[in-house]
Design a protein around this motif. Sequence first.
Motif: not given
Length: 432
Positions: A178-207
């Motif tokens: 499904l995600l591949a069919e949507l063909e998201p437009a995202i750059g290298t910096g954008e995916i790196a920041v997105a992963l860092a931000v979401t993982v940080a918020f997720g771990y904060a919720s657990y901590a």
Amino acid sequence: MFAALCTLSLAVPLFGPRPGAAVAGVVLLGAYVITDGPLFDLLAYPGDYNDSRLYGLITFVLAGVALGLMATAASMPIAVFIGTILLVGYGNLGEQLVRLRTDDAVARVATFCLAATGAAVVGQTVTHSVTANAAASALPVIVFLAASGALLAALLRDVLLRSDDPIVVLSVGLLLWLLAELEPAIGTGEIAVALAVTVAFGYASYALETASIAGMLTGVLLGLLTVVLGGYGWFAVLISFFAIGGLSTKFRYDRKEALGVAEDNNGARGSGNVLGNAAVALAAVLGYAASDAGFLPREPELFLFAFAGSIATAMSDTLSSEIGSVFETPRLITTLEPVDPGTDGGVTWQGELAGIVGAGVVAGITYGLFPEIGPLGAVVIVAAGIVGMTVDSLLGATLEGSLLGNQSVNFLATLSGALACALLVLSFAMLG
């Protein structure tokens, strides 16, 4: 051994579907005829010993074959098929290696996700290379697909049994398709920041003990999909609910425990609670991406209002129950008779006021981040949140406990809020 068997899936892009099917046939035959001995002990799931048959391996291979058929006979990209198989196999390998050194659950989950993501990235890249695919996905999209699949696989493995890996394979494969069919437009910096931000918020919720491991994984996956398919504005609206809603769970927690209305697990919310409140929002994000890509005829902005309406409902319902439950005796919403604290469908005026404020917070954030909302749109979002909160109370007073569980009620309430918001916007658009 399982990782090595998963690597055999590369026979499909390297040699074609027929040799790949032959390899799968050989593995299935071997799994059927091996009934004891060291190799059986190596490959057997705990339940396989009851029947002296490697049913776990057989069903795993059959799940892979099903995905392979989708990749060769349907429109599923072969890279998605390969990435999914390697993701599960090597993610499991990484987790088991870490398990030899520590029992820390977060370390095991993190290693699974890292190993799974790396294996999926390598598998997709190799497949694109050997098949000379002119429409090959860019590396940031490959990483996005791999990370999304790893998070879903880790979540499913946390809430299911290890022998349920076939379900994990099929679920991850369908999501990545499904995600591949949507063909998201995202750059290298954008995916790196997105992963860092979401993982940080997720771990904060657990901590902060506002989410369990399953709840953390669910939140990170929802956050990543929201950032990539919607944008950081959408993520800000979503995270406002997780942050404020999670903290409200801790509000006078001792008092809630004394009344018997406190959330279990010290207030940490699990995957069921997160999905019950955010599944409709995720559907709205996917609808927005599909509409923006031309797969749906509706204007993408309509899905933004549905998203905001569902989050406003989730915020209203959470604050009304978490704050209202510590005050005076609630009354049943259908009869206004006094009821015990924690009774489904019981409301207090303090809780209702807190719910309205919660909807206002979501409306304010959405209004500030999206110029297309406008003052009237903000009012509509508040109204949708109140509608959803009321539907939640009505369902709690009438159907919860007999026909519906708490998570089902949350889902239907957020759905009603999303629909109310979208229908009100459409009505005003037709009138104006």
